[in-house]
Design an enzyme around this catalytic site. Structure first.
Site, mmCIF file in Angstrom:
data_model
loop_
_atom_site.group_PDB
_atom_site.id
_atom_site.type_symbol
_atom_site.label_atom_id
_atom_site.label_comp_id
_atom_site.label_asym_id
_atom_site.label_seq_id
_atom_site.Cartn_x
_atom_site.Cartn_y
_atom_site.Cartn_z
ATOM 1 N N ASP A 82 -3.522 -4.631 -0.361
ATOM 2 C CA ASP A 82 -4.071 -4.198 -1.021
ATOM 3 C C ASP A 82 -4.117 -2.760 -0.719
ATOM 4 O O ASP A 82 -4.900 -2.203 0.775
ATOM 5 C CB ASP A 82 -5.255 -4.864 -1.949
ATOM 6 C CG ASP A 82 -6.505 -3.955 -2.708
ATOM 7 O OD1 ASP A 82 -6.537 -2.629 -2.425
ATOM 8 O OD2 ASP A 82 -6.859 -4.280 -3.662
ATOM 9 N N ASP A 93 -6.510 2.846 -6.545
ATOM 10 C CA ASP A 93 -6.205 1.257 -6.299
ATOM 11 C C ASP A 93 -5.205 0.396 -6.420
ATOM 12 O O ASP A 93 -4.313 0.465 -8.150
ATOM 13 C CB ASP A 93 -7.313 1.123 -6.831
ATOM 14 C CG ASP A 93 -8.440 -0.891 -6.519
ATOM 15 O OD1 ASP A 93 -6.920 -1.184 -5.795
ATOM 16 O OD2 ASP A 93 -9.477 -1.183 -7.065
ATOM 17 N N HIS A 153 -11.563 -3.195 -13.123
ATOM 18 C CA HIS A 153 -12.732 -1.852 -12.741
ATOM 19 C C HIS A 153 -12.926 -0.939 -13.162
ATOM 20 O O HIS A 153 -11.513 -0.370 -13.496
ATOM 21 C CB HIS A 153 -13.789 -2.512 -11.636
ATOM 22 C CG HIS A 153 -12.496 -2.017 -10.322
ATOM 23 N ND1 HIS A 153 -12.104 -1.140 -9.722
ATOM 24 C CD2 HIS A 153 -11.444 -2.574 -9.989
ATOM 25 C CE1 HIS A 153 -11.523 -0.437 -8.964
ATOM 26 N NE2 HIS A 153 -10.610 -2.768 -8.449
ATOM 27 N N HIS A 161 -16.320 0.518 -7.696
ATOM 28 C CA HIS A 161 -15.790 -0.683 -8.673
ATOM 29 C C HIS A 161 -16.965 0.565 -9.949
ATOM 30 O O HIS A 161 -17.938 0.243 -8.927
ATOM 31 C CB HIS A 161 -16.416 -1.923 -7.909
ATOM 32 C CG HIS A 161 -15.265 -2.727 -7.369
ATOM 33 N ND1 HIS A 161 -15.320 -3.009 -6.576
ATOM 34 C CD2 HIS A 161 -13.979 -2.598 -7.221
ATOM 35 C CE1 HIS A 161 -13.829 -3.800 -6.059
ATOM 36 N NE2 HIS A 161 -13.662 -3.399 -6.697
ATOM 37 N N GLU A 186 -6.239 -5.520 -12.292
ATOM 38 C CA GLU A 186 -5.525 -6.412 -10.546
ATOM 39 C C GLU A 186 -5.701 -8.252 -11.506
ATOM 40 O O GLU A 186 -7.020 -8.610 -10.774
ATOM 41 C CB GLU A 186 -6.109 -5.944 -9.560
ATOM 42 C CG GLU A 186 -7.914 -6.331 -9.700
ATOM 43 C CD GLU A 186 -8.472 -5.582 -8.361
ATOM 44 O OE1 GLU A 186 -7.722 -6.271 -7.730
ATOM 45 O OE2 GLU A 186 -9.355 -4.665 -8.440
ATOM 46 N N GLU A 279 -1.884 -4.937 -8.955
ATOM 47 C CA GLU A 279 -2.662 -4.025 -9.789
ATOM 48 C C GLU A 279 -2.459 -2.673 -9.744
ATOM 49 O O GLU A 279 -1.010 -2.283 -8.487
ATOM 50 C CB GLU A 279 -3.661 -3.576 -8.583
ATOM 51 C CG GLU A 279 -5.047 -3.362 -9.038
ATOM 52 C CD GLU A 279 -6.299 -2.780 -7.497
ATOM 53 O OE1 GLU A 279 -5.879 -3.474 -6.760
ATOM 54 O OE2 GLU A 279 -7.257 -2.641 -8.340
HETATM 55 MN MN MN Z 1 -9.462 -3.181 -7.145
#
Ligand code: MN
Length: 298
Positions: A82, A93, A153, A161, A186, A279
């Site tokens: 990530d 992200d 999110h 977030h 994600e 993601e």
């Molecule tokens: Mn994320």
């Protein structure tokens, strides 16, 4: 929208750093070297890490990064990578999964396809539960379970977030996506039961708010965090390289004690199931723009 070029640039850098990092995940590689190389790549490309690069192994879904004295060597793990990068708080992200075991290619395929299907569902006015349903159905079709207590999110400047939460199953949420929202989707899939739980404290933290602290150790570290990371997550090894092991340890302990820091401990599948994730970050506009473009099959 304001700052759109910053969001785009940060997103492209995030995607490039993810693809760079994915190629480093090989048997024999040291976890700490991979994490450091990706953090460094983000800076070279012109952004800042929005959090320490996470390399979560096997039943760990997220929130693991290398300790200052990390000795883990990659061998046959399934690795959830990530990566986040930001430019002035505009965050990209992304995540992908590398299966070094050779045994979990279907688990990886399930989340790749779930992400693709979810992105096709995204548009202004769609109910959030619809996205969750598509993710859940795709993962179930491959014979796995979505991780229900992890979700995509919203993202806003300096807030990684934000609302809305994008579930990985149909949670009944009839909230609709709105024009101008930036969201990260994600999907997490698992061979286990589909629930993760926090383990020990771990090594990722973020500043909640500055608090008065007694020791000069804690004061120096607090000043450094507030100036360099604001409220974005950071990790112990970033601090030990500046302040040394003892000062970092004592400083973090005091900052946690006074409630200045939020710990983000590793999230582990409760039945020790293997976990995969993919993601991307999207801008929901009249058309949907992928802000972190990369080829999932690369
Ligand atoms: Mn994320």
């Amino acid at each position: 929208m304001e700052d759109l070029e910053k969001w785009r640039k940060a997103g492209k850098i995030t995607a490039e750093a993810l693809m760079f990092g994915k190629k480093l995940i090989k048997p024999g590689a040291k976890l700490i070297d991979v994490a450091d190389a990706i953090d460094k790549k983000i800076v070279e490309l012109g952004a800042q890490p929005a959090w320490p690069t996470q390399l979560s192994l096997n039943e760990v879904a997220a929130h693991y990064t290398a300790d200052p004295n990390e000795e883990t060597i990659l061998t046959d793990q399934i690795v959830c990578l990530d990566v986040g990068a930001h430019i002035n708080g505009c965050v990209g992200d992304t995540a992908c999964t590398v299966d070094l075991s050779g045994k979990h290619s279907k688990l990886v395929e399930a989340v790749k396809e779930a992400l693709r299907n979810a992105i096709k569902t995204v548009k202004v006015g769609v109910e959030i539960r619809e996205i969750g349903k598509v993710i859940e159905d795709t993962i179930n079709k491959h014979g796995f379970k979505p991780v229900k207590n992890l979700s995509g999110h919203g993202i806003s400047q300096w807030v990684i977030h934000d609302k809305p939460s994008i579930p990985n199953y149909d949670d009944g949420d009839k909230t609709v996506l709105q024009k101008g929202q930036i969201i990260a989707i994600e999907p997490f899939a698992t061979t286990g039961s589909g629930i993760v739980d926090e383990t020990e404290r771990g090594n990722i933290f973020s500043l909640i708010e500055p608090k008065p602290v007694r020791s000069p150790f804690a004061r120096d570290i607090l000043a450094h965090i507030a100036q360099n990371y604001k409220n974005l997550p950071f990790t112990t090894r970033w601090l030990t390289r500046i302040f040394g092991t003892a000062k970092t340890s004592l400083g973090l302990k005091e900052l946690l004690h006074v409630g200045a820091l939020q710990p983000h401990p590793p999230l582990v599948e409760v039945n020790k199931g293997m976990v995969s994730v993919y993601e991307k970050t999207l801008l929901v506009d009249d058309t949907v723009e992928v802000l972190t473009p990369y080829d999932e099959d690369a």
